[in-house]
Design a protein around this motif. Sequence first.
Motif, PDB file in Angstrom:
ATOM      1  N   ARG A  99      26.433  54.942  29.992  1.00 22.36           N
ATOM      2  CA  ARG A  99      27.772  55.513  29.857  1.00 22.36           C
ATOM      3  C   ARG A  99      28.520  55.497  31.186  1.00 22.36           C
ATOM      4  NH1 ARG A  99      28.470  60.890  26.348  1.00 22.36           N
ATOM      5  NH2 ARG A  99      27.080  59.600  25.085  1.00 22.36           N
ATOM      6  N   SER A 100      27.806  55.672  32.294  1.00 20.03           N
ATOM      7  CA  SER A 100      28.453  55.621  33.605  1.00 20.03           C
ATOM      8  C   SER A 100      29.056  54.244  33.863  1.00 20.03           C
ATOM      9  CB  SER A 100      27.435  55.972  34.697  1.00 20.03           C
ATOM     10  OG  SER A 100      28.007  55.848  35.978  1.00 20.03           O
ATOM     11  N   THR A 101      28.285  53.199  33.546  1.00 15.96           N
ATOM     12  CA  THR A 101      28.793  51.837  33.708  1.00 15.96           C
ATOM     13  C   THR A 101      29.962  51.579  32.768  1.00 15.96           C
ATOM     14  OG1 THR A 101      26.579  51.072  34.335  1.00 15.96           O
ATOM     15  CG2 THR A 101      28.161  49.401  33.617  1.00 15.96           C
ATOM     16  N   TYR A 102      29.832  52.069  31.556  1.00 17.43           N
ATOM     17  CA  TYR A 102      30.882  51.892  30.556  1.00 17.43           C
ATOM     18  C   TYR A 102      32.181  52.574  30.981  1.00 17.43           C
ATOM     19  CZ  TYR A 102      33.342  52.954  26.168  1.00 17.43           C
ATOM     20  OH  TYR A 102      34.295  53.110  25.204  1.00 17.43           O
ATOM     21  N   LEU A 103      32.082  53.818  31.469  1.00 23.43           N
ATOM     22  CA  LEU A 103      33.272  54.548  31.896  1.00 23.43           C
ATOM     23  C   LEU A 103      33.950  53.872  33.080  1.00 23.43           C
ATOM     24  CD1 LEU A 103      31.994  58.240  31.622  1.00 23.43           C
ATOM     25  CD2 LEU A 103      33.764  57.169  30.221  1.00 23.43           C
ATOM     26  N   GLN A 104      33.148  53.401  34.019  1.00 28.00           N
ATOM     27  CA  GLN A 104      33.722  52.712  35.176  1.00 28.00           C
ATOM     28  C   GLN A 104      34.480  51.462  34.749  1.00 28.00           C
ATOM     29  OE1 GLN A 104      30.801  51.625  38.101  1.00 28.00           O
ATOM     30  NE2 GLN A 104      32.298  50.799  39.521  1.00 28.00           N
TER      31      GLN A 104
ATOM     32  N   GLU B 255      35.762  50.826  31.695  1.00 25.25           N
ATOM     33  CA  GLU B 255      36.926  51.126  30.866  1.00 25.25           C
ATOM     34  C   GLU B 255      38.051  51.770  31.659  1.00 25.25           C
ATOM     35  OE1 GLU B 255      37.563  50.071  27.884  1.00 25.25           O
ATOM     36  OE2 GLU B 255      35.649  49.033  28.000  1.00 25.25           O
ATOM     37  N   ARG B 256      37.730  52.489  32.715  1.00 26.42           N
ATOM     38  CA  ARG B 256      38.804  53.012  33.575  1.00 26.42           C
ATOM     39  C   ARG B 256      39.566  51.861  34.227  1.00 26.42           C
ATOM     40  NH1 ARG B 256      34.845  57.186  35.169  1.00 26.42           N
ATOM     41  NH2 ARG B 256      35.487  59.177  34.239  1.00 26.42           N
ATOM     42  N   ALA B 257      38.823  50.843  34.653  1.00 20.93           N
ATOM     43  CA  ALA B 257      39.486  49.673  35.227  1.00 20.93           C
ATOM     44  C   ALA B 257      40.315  48.947  34.173  1.00 20.93           C
ATOM     45  CB  ALA B 257      38.436  48.732  35.827  1.00 20.93           C
ATOM     46  N   ASN B 258      39.783  48.858  32.945  1.00 20.79           N
ATOM     47  CA  ASN B 258      40.533  48.202  31.871  1.00 20.79           C
ATOM     48  C   ASN B 258      41.815  48.962  31.541  1.00 20.79           C
ATOM     49  OD1 ASN B 258      38.678  46.130  31.575  1.00 20.79           O
ATOM     50  ND2 ASN B 258      37.492  47.205  30.029  1.00 20.79           N
ATOM     51  N   LEU B 259      41.749  50.289  31.558  1.00 20.50           N
ATOM     52  CA  LEU B 259      42.949  51.093  31.304  1.00 20.50           C
ATOM     53  C   LEU B 259      43.991  50.881  32.395  1.00 20.50           C
ATOM     54  CD1 LEU B 259      42.004  54.641  29.948  1.00 20.50           C
ATOM     55  CD2 LEU B 259      43.278  52.832  28.815  1.00 20.50           C
ATOM     56  N   GLN B 260      43.510  50.723  33.619  1.00 21.30           N
ATOM     57  CA  GLN B 260      44.435  50.485  34.727  1.00 21.30           C
ATOM     58  C   GLN B 260      45.155  49.149  34.539  1.00 21.30           C
ATOM     59  OE1 GLN B 260      42.534  50.299  38.581  1.00 21.30           O
ATOM     60  NE2 GLN B 260      44.336  51.105  39.609  1.00 21.30           N
ATOM     61  N   THR B 261      44.397  48.142  34.124  1.00 16.93           N
ATOM     62  CA  THR B 261      45.010  46.842  33.859  1.00 16.93           C
ATOM     63  C   THR B 261      45.949  46.918  32.665  1.00 16.93           C
ATOM     64  OG1 THR B 261      43.037  45.744  34.736  1.00 16.93           O
ATOM     65  CG2 THR B 261      44.508  44.413  33.383  1.00 16.93           C
TER      66      THR B 261
ATOM     67  N   MET C  99      52.694  44.424  47.885  1.00 10.44           N
ATOM     68  CA  MET C  99      52.962  44.647  46.466  1.00 10.44           C
ATOM     69  C   MET C  99      52.016  43.809  45.604  1.00 10.44           C
ATOM     70  SD  MET C  99      56.600  44.420  44.436  1.00 10.44           S
ATOM     71  CE  MET C  99      56.882  42.719  44.954  1.00 10.44           C
ATOM     72  N   VAL C 100      51.792  42.561  46.004  1.00 11.29           N
ATOM     73  CA  VAL C 100      50.843  41.704  45.278  1.00 11.29           C
ATOM     74  C   VAL C 100      49.426  42.259  45.395  1.00 11.29           C
ATOM     75  CG1 VAL C 100      49.849  39.384  45.139  1.00 11.29           C
ATOM     76  CG2 VAL C 100      52.300  39.665  45.570  1.00 11.29           C
ATOM     77  N   LEU C 101      49.110  42.797  46.559  1.00 11.93           N
ATOM     78  CA  LEU C 101      47.794  43.406  46.751  1.00 11.93           C
ATOM     79  C   LEU C 101      47.587  44.571  45.784  1.00 11.93           C
ATOM     80  CD1 LEU C 101      45.140  43.846  48.334  1.00 11.93           C
ATOM     81  CD2 LEU C 101      46.459  45.255  49.948  1.00 11.93           C
ATOM     82  N   ARG C 102      48.596  45.403  45.620  1.00 13.82           N
ATOM     83  CA  ARG C 102      48.480  46.522  44.678  1.00 13.82           C
ATOM     84  C   ARG C 102      48.320  46.025  43.246  1.00 13.82           C
ATOM     85  NH1 ARG C 102      52.379  48.788  48.220  1.00 13.82           N
ATOM     86  NH2 ARG C 102      54.100  48.068  46.883  1.00 13.82           N
ATOM     87  N   SER C 103      48.986  44.935  42.925  1.00 10.81           N
ATOM     88  CA  SER C 103      48.831  44.354  41.582  1.00 10.81           C
ATOM     89  C   SER C 103      47.397  43.897  41.355  1.00 10.81           C
ATOM     90  CB  SER C 103      49.795  43.187  41.403  1.00 10.81           C
ATOM     91  OG  SER C 103      51.141  43.613  41.439  1.00 10.81           O
ATOM     92  N   LEU C 104      46.806  43.264  42.361  1.00  8.38           N
ATOM     93  CA  LEU C 104      45.416  42.808  42.238  1.00  8.38           C
ATOM     94  C   LEU C 104      44.466  43.999  42.081  1.00  8.38           C
ATOM     95  CD1 LEU C 104      45.341  39.952  44.904  1.00  8.38           C
ATOM     96  CD2 LEU C 104      45.123  39.689  42.428  1.00  8.38           C
ATOM     97  N   GLN C 105      44.750  45.082  42.784  1.00  6.78           N
ATOM     98  CA  GLN C 105      43.931  46.282  42.633  1.00  6.78           C
ATOM     99  C   GLN C 105      44.077  46.857  41.226  1.00  6.78           C
ATOM    100  OE1 GLN C 105      45.429  47.984  46.665  1.00  6.78           O
ATOM    101  NE2 GLN C 105      43.510  49.041  46.253  1.00  6.78           N
ATOM    102  N   ASP C 106      45.294  46.876  40.714  1.00  9.18           N
ATOM    103  CA  ASP C 106      45.512  47.362  39.351  1.00  9.18           C
ATOM    104  C   ASP C 106      44.799  46.497  38.323  1.00  9.18           C
ATOM    105  OD1 ASP C 106      47.071  49.426  40.277  1.00  9.18           O
ATOM    106  OD2 ASP C 106      48.981  48.378  39.963  1.00  9.18           O
ATOM    107  N   MET C 107      44.643  45.222  38.635  1.00  5.69           N
ATOM    108  CA  MET C 107      43.936  44.317  37.729  1.00  5.69           C
ATOM    109  C   MET C 107      42.427  44.466  37.831  1.00  5.69           C
ATOM    110  SD  MET C 107      46.206  40.866  38.270  1.00  5.69           S
ATOM    111  CE  MET C 107      47.988  40.873  37.974  1.00  5.69           C
ATOM    112  N   GLY C 108      41.958  45.250  38.794  1.00  6.41           N
ATOM    113  CA  GLY C 108      40.530  45.527  38.905  1.00  6.41           C
ATOM    114  C   GLY C 108      39.815  44.770  39.998  1.00  6.41           C
TER     115      GLY C 108
END
Length: 355
Positions: A196-201, A203-209, A320-329
């Motif tokens: 579940r820890s791996t799953y939550l990590q 899915e949080r990234a997926n939600l950010q994307t 700004m592009v760097l922040r986009s890449l971070q948002d993409m995970g």
Amino acid sequence: MSDTPAPEVIYRSGSHDTVLAGRTNSDTGSSGAAIFPPVSTQHFETLVTQKARDLNHELEQLRSGTENSSEQLQELQAKNDKAAADYYAAVAAVSTELEGGTTRGNPILVDRWNVAQEKLNALAQDSGQLSDLATDLANEASRASYLLDETQNAFSISGAVPEDHKKLTAIQDGVEQTIAVINRLMGKTNDEINRRSTYLQSERANLQTLALGIANGELYGKSLSDTLFRKTLNGDHGLYKGGSAAGGDTGGVPGMRKPLVIIRFDRPNVNYDQALYTAVHQALEKYPAAKFELVAVSNLEGNAAQLALASEEARKNAEMVLRSLQDMGLPVERIRLSAASSKDVLNSEVHLYLQ
């Protein structure tokens, strides 16, 4: 020989015939019955009898606690399955809208995204309950180990009857069986926590994307971190060798190596996220351990003030592009920022290279 009858004393109690039959004068009364008949130890109370009774009571309590832990684990797993289904339903609703096309920052999708986040937070809370259960099971394991030691030590107590040792043996078997059950529950609980820890990590990234997709009205897909995790899980540790995609690393000078993406900021609100996501995703599919370099490229012509302004604008666009890449995970430690200037660049540009 005489016809006189034999003396009767030979057949009386205590005579030679009676001794040969296994009796003595001291064992019998006047009627010939045994004074000390065989004694049953089944209901004979000793210190060990009381000790066995106490140990058995503790064993029953231990078994009850273990059964409760097993039921709690099953309830948490069922609750997790339902929460996960609700979460996926909320995410699927957002993804379907994005795939069909929608407006930028659609408030309806924002509300659905908030629902998905609430479902994911519920899963995180259940993970906390699993951690509490793991702690309880660890305490039960310590208690069972102590009970096993106490039972084994009870065998050496003096003054026991055979029936006491039979009871202690049954208790020892019961404790060992309970320990096996506890160990199995601990293994299941720890596996559930890690999964579940791996799953939550992830899915949080997926939600950010997904949030980035809602902001731009586009569907990107899974977080880039998912690609990294999946490749590592499959044993693919290929590291890109040789610097740029063109085969030669020339340090970030524009025009000397082929970039993955060129983002030209020649107009307001440049929509670059989809192309950026696709390029990085494809690169990580091929080189999962690759790192990237973002180069802020500014125009080389003009006076000192113009060059400074152009350089500052290019730097802000690169951030700004760097922040986009971070948002993409994409982990920030995999990205290096640098700056360059070129006479061939009319407006601010950001180039993305493989390192």
